[in-house]
Design an enzyme around this catalytic site. Structure first.
Site, PDB file in Angstrom:
ATOM      1  N   GLU A   1       0.849  -1.193   0.000  1.00  0.00           N
ATOM      2  CA  GLU A   1       0.000   0.000   0.000  1.00  0.00           C
ATOM      3  C   GLU A   1       0.889   1.248   0.000  1.00  0.00           C
ATOM      4  O   GLU A   1       1.970   1.256   0.581  1.00  0.00           O
ATOM      5  CB  GLU A   1      -0.863  -0.012   1.264  1.00  0.00           C
TER       6      GLU A   1
ATOM      7  N   LYS B   1      -9.822  -0.111  -1.309  1.00  0.00           N
ATOM      8  CA  LYS B   1      -9.905  -0.362   0.132  1.00  0.00           C
ATOM      9  C   LYS B   1     -11.343  -0.213   0.617  1.00  0.00           C
ATOM     10  O   LYS B   1     -12.000   0.800   0.369  1.00  0.00           O
ATOM     11  CB  LYS B   1      -8.993   0.607   0.890  1.00  0.00           C
TER      12      LYS B   1
ATOM     13  N   CYS C   1      -4.438  -3.032   4.295  1.00  0.00           N
ATOM     14  CA  CYS C   1      -4.197  -2.619   5.681  1.00  0.00           C
ATOM     15  C   CYS C   1      -5.289  -3.123   6.625  1.00  0.00           C
ATOM     16  O   CYS C   1      -5.471  -4.319   6.779  1.00  0.00           O
ATOM     17  CB  CYS C   1      -4.024  -1.102   5.751  1.00  0.00           C
TER      18      CYS C   1
END
Length: 516
Positions: free
Chosen positions: A279, A340, A391
């Site tokens: 990321e 995301k 994440c």
């Protein structure tokens, strides 16, 4: 203090032991909550989980619902302060205290509910359902929730890890909570000198269940493998100002990839089937920034394989941005993307920006709000169907299991832990990734800007792992899998079932109290 002085002060000497016991009981939740935090990294002692749950249950015996709520809240706040201690050095003491308080307040209704179900038959079962329900709810609300520090995330190196392919992270939390409440029932029966054989037998049965090998979970085929390369470029300094040095971060990814390409040509490394960048490999939109695009295309050309690039991509609205993983193919260029799904509130977007922005000037440091991606299918990379998470996505139950149900045979987690350099956050997140490997029956590849990067087998074992926070290139063969574990098939039923059972038990408890 002499007996005469005590007597003259009006204190009944015979009451002193009872008062000391009551004080210890009132203070115990603080220590128990902090001890429960030791189940997670950096200490990682998950065997304290049933002990802490049992201790909490014993401190709530024979007290009012309001007092139980207060004690459980103190327990929860102490638990969160311990597990989220990495927030203080990385983001600040204010963020650490605020998030710990918000998460700890979820234990207030837990305390009330535990008292209400305490007089019901099989109260440990209803108590465990309440614990599970609170885990589910705090992972959903407020602002999308924060499902960190769930009990099932801490068990990867224990016999309890074999529960993950069967019942998932949520179901494992439920069974560990049940184990703790049953232990409390046995200890309580012993102190009250009443027959405890029934609870002892049940406790033994549940303990046996939690350590049995998960034979039923072996429902996946692992006959194929894929060679992956993980590029951890590293970050300058302490990583807290990554955006200011984003060009250097992208160059580090490019240089490391080109170095890998030269080693492949020299026969020193096997040619990978796909390459994973983390990321924030580029913090500017590669579709609008020529320098970032050139760095990516030069890397793809050098290695001759598809690269999964982590990039910040501009939205049509200049006030918004997308955090994406982009498949960049050497022949066809940029292709499929994953966005995301769970941006971090106050970190990647500002809720109620028009109001809160006036209260705290620091919120201006986040000029654009990140857009959340909805449900998304796996991406196709070099003939491999890849389930993706970026994440904190990895902590949510609606990301990876859903993609595995749609046919993904490999999991990739792209993350940028730059601001958490030197804290336990990186190890905690890597532990969650290992739990997801067991739950889904899939290999998990983690690419981080500064560690912990690595490849994890479908059994949760670490195939390879970065050892520093600097530049590292990891190449590994990992199994691909098809089919679904029981946890992937039945996972949503555990969450929904615990909520319904907990609600029903509380309603029955309220009715019993009113009847009395």
């Amino acid at each position: 203090m002499t007996a005469e002085v005590v007597a003259d002060s009006g204190v009944n000497v015979s009451e002193l032991p009872a008062r000391g016991w009551r004080a210890a009981r009132a203070l115990a939740p603080v220590g128990l909550g902090a001890l429960l935090g030791a189940a997670f990294e950096p200490l990682a002692v998950p065997y304290v989980i049933p002990v802490c749950i049992a201790g909490l249950a014993l401190t709530l015996r024979d007290i009012t619902a309001w007092r139980a709520a207060r004690r459980a809240t103190v327990f929860g706040i102490a638990f969160m302060l311990t597990t989220l201690a990495w927030l203080w050095p990385s983001i600040g003491m204010g963020a650490w205290l605020a998030l710990s308080l918000v998460q700890g307040l979820w234990f207030l209704p837990l305390g009330c509910g535990l008292v209400l179900v305490r007089r019901l038959r099989a109260w440990p079962v209803w108590s465990a359902a309440l614990w599970s329900a609170v885990e589910v709810l705090r992972g959903e609300w407020p602002f999308g929730g924060f499902p960190w520090s769930r009990l099932g995330m801490a068990v990867v190196d224990t016999p309890w890890a074999q529960l993950l392919p069967l019942v998932g992270i949520g179901g494992t939390s439920l069974l560990l909570a049940l184990l703790g409440f049953l232990l409390a029932a046995v200890l309580e029966s012993a102190t009250l000198r009443v027959p405890s054989r029934r609870w002892a037998v049940v406790l033994a049965a549940v303990f046996a269940l939690t350590v049995l090998p998960a034979v039923l979970a072996e429902l996946v085929d692992r006959s194929r493998t894929v060679t992956v390369a993980i590029i951890q470029g590293g970050v300058p300094g302490d990583g807290k100002d990554l955006v200011a040095h984003h060009r250097q971060v992208t160059r580090s990814q490019q240089v490391a990839t080109q170095l890998l390409a030269s080693r492949v040509r020299a026969g020193e490394e096997p040619a990978p089937d796909l390459v994973i960048w983390p990321e924030n490999s580029t913090a500017v939109d590669p579709f609008g920034d020529p320098e970032a695009r050139n760095a990516i295309e030069a890397s793809v050309e050098a290695i001759g394989r598809p690269i999964l690039v982590g990039a910040m991509v501009d939205d049509a609205d200049p006030r918004r941005v997308l955090n994406q993983g982009i498949v960049w193919d050497p022949a066809t260029g940029p292709g499929e993307r994953y966005t995301k799904r769970h941006p971090v509130p106050f970190g990647e977007y500002i809720p109620f920006r028009s109001v809160l922005g006036r209260i705290s000037p620091r919120l201006a440091e986040i000029p654009r709000d990140m857009i959340a991606g909805g449900p998304q299918p796996p991406v196709e990379v070099a003939g491999t169907s890849v389930a993706m998470a970026i994440c904190f996505d990895v902590a949510f139950d609606d990301v990876l299991p859903e993609q595995v149900r749609e046919g993904a045979d490999l999991v990739v987690v792209q993350t940028s832990n730059a601001m958490f350099t030197g804290t336990a956050q990186r190890a905690q997140q890597f532990g969650i990734s290992r739990a997801r490997a067991l739950e889904t029956g899939r290999s998990v590849v983690v690419a981080s800007t500064n560690g912990i990067s690595g490849a994890i087998g479908p059994d949760g074992s670490v195939v390879t792992q970065s050892r520093t926070r600097g530049t590292e290139v990891l190449v590994a063969d990992v199994p691909l899998a098809s089919g679904e574990t029981v946890a992937v098939r039945m996972g949503p039923m555990v969450s929904g079932g615990s909520l319904l059972v907990a609600l029903g038990a509380v309603l029955v408890g309220v009715r019993r109290c009113r009847a009395r």
